[in-house]
Design a protein around this motif. Structure first.
Motif, short mmCIF file in Angstrom:
data_model
loop_
_atom_site.label_atom_id
_atom_site.label_comp_id
_atom_site.label_asym_id
_atom_site.label_seq_id
_atom_site.Cartn_x
_atom_site.Cartn_y
_atom_site.Cartn_z
N TYR A 36 -10.77 -3.63 -6.83
CA TYR A 36 -11.04 -2.57 -5.88
C TYR A 36 -12.54 -2.34 -5.65
O TYR A 36 -12.98 -2.14 -4.52
N ASP A 65 7.28 4.37 -18.67
CA ASP A 65 5.83 4.15 -18.69
C ASP A 65 5.50 2.89 -19.48
O ASP A 65 6.27 2.41 -20.32
N TYR A 71 0.82 -1.22 0.00
CA TYR A 71 0.00 0.00 0.00
C TYR A 71 0.86 1.27 0.00
O TYR A 71 0.36 2.35 -0.34
N ASP A 72 2.11 1.14 0.43
CA ASP A 72 3.05 2.27 0.41
C ASP A 72 2.48 3.48 1.17
O ASP A 72 2.51 4.61 0.68
N LEU A 73 1.98 3.24 2.38
CA LEU A 73 1.38 4.31 3.18
C LEU A 73 2.10 4.54 4.51
O LEU A 73 1.96 5.61 5.10
N SER A 90 -7.17 4.57 -1.45
CA SER A 90 -5.90 5.25 -1.72
C SER A 90 -5.11 4.51 -2.79
O SER A 90 -4.55 5.14 -3.71
N ALA A 91 -5.07 3.17 -2.70
CA ALA A 91 -4.34 2.39 -3.71
C ALA A 91 -4.95 2.57 -5.09
O ALA A 91 -4.24 2.75 -6.09
N ALA A 101 -6.76 5.15 -6.12
CA ALA A 101 -6.56 6.54 -6.56
C ALA A 101 -5.15 6.77 -7.08
O ALA A 101 -4.94 7.60 -7.99
N ARG A 102 -4.18 6.06 -6.50
CA ARG A 102 -2.78 6.25 -6.92
C ARG A 102 -2.39 5.34 -8.08
O ARG A 102 -1.23 5.34 -8.50
N GLY A 103 -3.33 4.56 -8.58
CA GLY A 103 -3.04 3.71 -9.73
C GLY A 103 -2.24 2.47 -9.41
O GLY A 103 -1.69 1.85 -10.32
N LEU A 104 -2.17 2.09 -8.11
CA LEU A 104 -1.47 0.86 -7.77
C LEU A 104 -2.29 -0.35 -8.22
O LEU A 104 -3.52 -0.32 -8.19
N THR A 111 5.90 -2.03 -6.81
CA THR A 111 4.56 -2.53 -6.49
C THR A 111 3.88 -3.20 -7.67
O THR A 111 2.72 -3.61 -7.56
#
Length: 414
Positions: A138, A399, A62-64, A114-115, A117-120, A386
């Protein structure tokens, strides 16, 4: 002539309020609600509690959180969920258990939203596993957790349930008649005092039950963290000779002006698409021309099959056959999580590229480099990877459109 007093009319009973009439039905409805929440949390705990390292990786995806907190949360969360499940199952300290469950579900929802929204592209890790995935769910996860949150909030608001132990509340004293004697009035006053004392004792028992539940919720994850720390296996890590300090296998000239880091999992289907396509040819051409040095950072988050394959790649690097074995591995890539990349599969692939010596076979059969494979997967996770495949050219992420466009990638690599 005195007029006898008119007898007072008996007081009419106060009709019960709508909420009072509904409460028994709501308390019965609370039974399946708490059993459902207990089942979900219990299943989540059981699927994770045997592999705290996997839960840590799921939290890290999740990188939070800072690294130290990711480890603590990953190790303590399954035990915390298990205690919550037991409290909900038994109905002990129901309001506290339901409130904490609601808070936990809010945290889960924040992480998932959050994941997204951040495109993870990660699996939530709610029921084991977790980490990067090619097919995140999701929407389903948000809907599921939102429904569970509504149940938890309802239980917390109600606070009681049928089929759940609860200290019996004292009965209030019976109402005294109007115009009672002084003796009866004193008796009524004494009854009120006894009731107040019994009510205070009842509230103290409820507080003690809630305090015990809170202590269990705090102590269980702390104990799990301590056990995980004390029992964490520390197998000897044998590092392949060609490994870099950051945990990769380097291909190409050390004097090349540019460095391309490639994150891959041998079971990842998109990694297979990359390695079987023209983009892999563009990377190989850049290496051959001396313009790029490639460092393969090998992931194994998709299971033991990936660990076996990464360990075999390390063994192939010892024999100077990494590029050939690497390409052949993806040409024979099994479907994800189907038990592929068995030892015999890997030895057969190795024989196809000339890896026929005893040293390679022994390394593959003994899984000599399996601890190293797990170590470098952990390091890649800490380094912020990730998803796979991922290319980083001189530290900048390439990209996806460029990565899968051979012409664009060839131009980028120079």
């Amino acid at each position: 002539m005195s007029v006898p007093p008119t007898p007072s009319a008996p007081a009419l009973p106060t009709p019960p309020s709508t909420s009072s009439r509904l409460r028994p039905a709501l308390e019965w409805c609370a039974v399946p609600a708490r059993l459902l929440l207990a089942g979900v949390l219990g299943y989540a705990a059981v699927t994770k509690i045997g592999d705290p390292a996997a839960t840590v990786r799921a939290v890290r995806a999740y990188d939070l959180l800072p690294g130290w907190l990711e480890t603590l949360v990953g190790r303590g969360l399954p035990a915390f969920e298990l205690v919550l499940a037991l409290l909900l199952l038994t109905g002990v300290a129901l309001r506290l258990a339901a409130s904490v469950t609601a808070g936990l579900l809010v945290v889960f929802l924040i992480g998932i939203v959050s994941a997204a929204a951040r495109g993870l592209e990660i699996d939530c890790g709610c029921f084991g596993g977790g980490g990067p995935t090619e097919d995140p769910a999701y929407t389903a996860e948000i809907v599921r957790d939102s429904l569970l949150l509504a149940l938890a909030v309802g239980l917390a608001a109600l606070g009681t349930s049928r089929l759940a132990p609860r200290p019996r509340a004292p009965q209030p004293p019976a109402a005294t008649e109007t115009g009672s004697s002084r003796t009866a009035a004193r008796r009524a006053q004494a009854e009120k005092a006894r009731y107040a004392s019994a009510l205070d004792a009842h509230r103290s028992r409820l507080r003690l039950v809630s305090l015990g539940a809170a202590v269990a919720l705090l102590a269980a994850p702390l104990a799990a963290i301590a056990v995980a720390e004390a029992t964490e296996p520390a197998p000897p890590v044998v590092v392949p000779a060609a490994a870099t300090a950051s945990g990769g296998i380097a291909v190409g000239s050390a004097s090349a002006p540019r460095t391309l880091v490639v994150f891959e999992d041998p079971q990842c289907p998109y990694c297979g698409e990359l390695e079987r396509g023209e983009s892999a040819d563009a990377i190989a051409a850049a290496v051959e021309a001396g313009s790029v040095r490639v460092e393969y950072r090998l992931r194994s988050f998709l299971g033991d099959e990936s660990v076996r394959a990464v360990a075999a790649l390390a063994a192939a690097s010892d024999e100077g056959k990494f590029p050939e074995f690497h390409r052949a591995l993806y040409e024979h890539q099994p479907e994800e999580r189907t038990g592929g990349y068995t030892v015999e599969d890997l030895l057969e692939i190795g024989r196809g590229v000339g890896l026929t010596g005893d040293s390679f076979e022994q390394a593959v059969r003994s899984q000599k480099y399996a601890p190293w494979a797990r170590q470098v997967d952990e390091q890649a996770s800490k380094d912020g990877n990730t998803s796979t495949p991922q290319l980083r050219l001189d530290g900048s992420v390439v990209d996806a459109d460029t990565m899968f466009d051979a012409g664009a990638l060839r131009t980028l690599l120079g």
